[in-house]
Design a protein around this motif. Structure first.
Motif, PDB file in Angstrom:
ATOM      1  N   SER A   1       0.827  -1.206   0.000  1.00 39.49           N
ATOM      2  CA  SER A   1       0.000   0.000   0.000  1.00 39.49           C
ATOM      3  C   SER A   1       0.859   1.253   0.000  1.00 39.49           C
ATOM      4  O   SER A   1       0.527   2.250  -0.646  1.00 39.49           O
TER       5      SER A   1
ATOM      6  N   THR B   1      -5.318   1.183   5.754  1.00 43.43           N
ATOM      7  CA  THR B   1      -5.243   2.443   5.014  1.00 43.43           C
ATOM      8  C   THR B   1      -4.068   3.313   5.465  1.00 43.43           C
ATOM      9  O   THR B   1      -3.741   4.300   4.798  1.00 43.43           O
TER      10      THR B   1
ATOM     11  N   VAL C   1      -7.613   1.571  -1.207  1.00 33.28           N
ATOM     12  CA  VAL C   1      -7.445   0.481  -0.241  1.00 33.28           C
ATOM     13  C   VAL C   1      -8.776  -0.211   0.001  1.00 33.28           C
ATOM     14  O   VAL C   1      -8.866  -1.447   0.042  1.00 33.28           O
TER      15      VAL C   1
END
Length: 423
Positions: free
Chosen positions: A106, A321, A250
């Motif tokens: 991420s 996230t 996400v």
């Protein structure tokens, strides 16, 4: 089972509860901008601004002074918790593998997507320098690519901390935490107690600082509006949209993981997550959403043994996230302030974002914002001053943070359960 594993399963260490008036800070931001716009039309009122503006700078310094000791303490506790959980069995190791892997992925996605979005939808021209005016201090320097590996380990931890070299500080204390795990039980308990006490003290201090956030934010916003006019409003709206968009990526990846790795039907997964979404949106807390997530896992046919272990572990260690949105914030601030970001800065940001997320417990959004993003900004050489204003609007993108986190927690739990059935 050791005490550390039991703590990991319960979701963390004993830290004081801190309440932050996020709505008050948001209201103060709006009031400061409006008052600043009004005062900018009356030159005779500018001496008043010069008296009020330093209050914002003092408040910013109060935030900055707590970042390093609190991050260090929480990092050590978080890694002790992670290592203890990994020793609890194969299921825990699979969950931690997912957590660490997703953190890195991420973060990498954010450093690619956010600059691309800023090129496609640049900061409004009139707002380009708006928030940059709130910068009080620059962060420490980031080494060039050729020096990156050599800079990872500090030759002097004290000078690295004093110089704002966040990456080597984080790496040092990560190794420190792993070494703590090799101590006999007695000394290890004492060290854990020390860092727990340090984290608690720093939490109380940052709670005091954030309790007067409306005053500090008002003072900063007032001075900013006097200097930049309505440009600040455009920059804040643009910022919230793009950062929340990164969180949305996400969120969209969670159903993909649930379907591909968890072998769940997409419609079934989305229907099960609807009640969880309602709880998450109303509370903006992954911890408060835990009962709803357990119920969703039951409806999805996930074994209770998997859900009852993996979900609390995810709530304690996994904020899906976090790295993506934290890096998005720092990259946005870098564009605002004209700070160049090379490959080494991006690598440092990804590493620090992943490690600090492991050490950031479920805290009010404003505190998590400061603890998670401050170290990343320092590691990447980006000024932290604008964060003092951005924290006031954190409650807006924080909704996307919570939704993305709970969707991903259930998706990872389904994947861990599926892998366990295959063994």
């Amino acid at each position: 089972m050791s005490d550390q594993v039991e703590q990991a399963e319960k979701g963390g260490f004993n830290l004081p509860e801190i309440r932050v008036a996020s709505l008050g800070a948001l209201v103060a931001l709006g009031a400061g901008l409006v008052c600043g716009l009004v005062l900018s039309r009356f030159p005779a009122a500018l001496p008043v601004v010069r008296v009020i503006e330093p209050l914002g700078t003092l408040w910013l310094k109060g935030l900055q002074m707590t970042i390093l000791p609190l991050v260090v303490a929480l990092l050590v506790l978080g890694l002790v918790q992670t290592a203890a959980a990994a020793r609890a069995g194969a299921m825990a190791r699979r969950a931690i593998f997912w957590i660490l892997g997703f953190y890195l992925v991420s973060g990498a996605v954010a450093v690619v997507v956010m600059p691309l979005w800023l090129k496609m939808w640049p900061i409004p021209g009139s707002a380009a320098g708006a928030l940059a005016g709130s910068t009080a201090q620059n962060a420490g320097p980031v080494p060039g690519l050729s020096e990156f590996l050599l800079a990872v380990l500090p030759s002097n931890i004290a000078s690295a901390a004093a110089g704002g070299e966040m990456l080597p500080v984080v790496v040092f204390f990560a190794v420190f935490a792993l070494a703590m795990g090799k101590l006999p039980e007695g000394p290890r308990r004492h060290m854990i107690g020390f860092f727990e006490a340090l984290a608690g003290i720093m939490m109380v201090m940052i709670g005091w600082v954030l309790s007067i956030a409306p005053i500090g934010v008002f003072a900063l916003a007032l001075g900013l509006a006097v200097k930049t006019g309505t440009a600040a409003v455009g920059a804040l709206a643009h910022y919230v949209t793009l950062v929340a968009g990164i969180g949305g990526l996400v969120l969209l990846s969670a159903p993909v993981i649930a379907v591909v790795a968890g072998r769940l039907a997409l419609g079934r997964y989305l229907r099960a997550m609807l009640p969880v979404s309602v709880v998450a949106a109303s509370t903006q807390s992954s911890l408060a959403s835990l009962p709803a997530m357990l119920s969703a896992c039951s409806r999805l046919g996930i074994r209770s043994s998997s859900a009852e272990f993996s979900l609390p572990l995810c709530v304690a260690l996994f904020r899906a996230t976090g790295p993506a949105m934290n890096l998005a914030v720092v990259i946005y601030v870098a564009h605002l302030t004209g700070t160049p970001l090379g490959v080494s800065a991006m690598m440092a940001g990804i590493a620090v974002a992943a490690l600090t997320e492991l050490g950031t417990p479920s805290l009010p959004g404003s505190i998590s914002f400061v603890l998670s993003i401050g170290p990343v900004a320092i590691a990447m050489g980006v000024p932290v001053g604008p964060l003092a204003l951005l924290v006031a609007v954190e409650m807006l993108p924080d909704l996307m943070r919570t939704l993305g986190n709970v969707f991903m927690d259930v998706a990872v739990t389904s994947s861990v359960d599926r892998a366990g059935k295959a063994d």
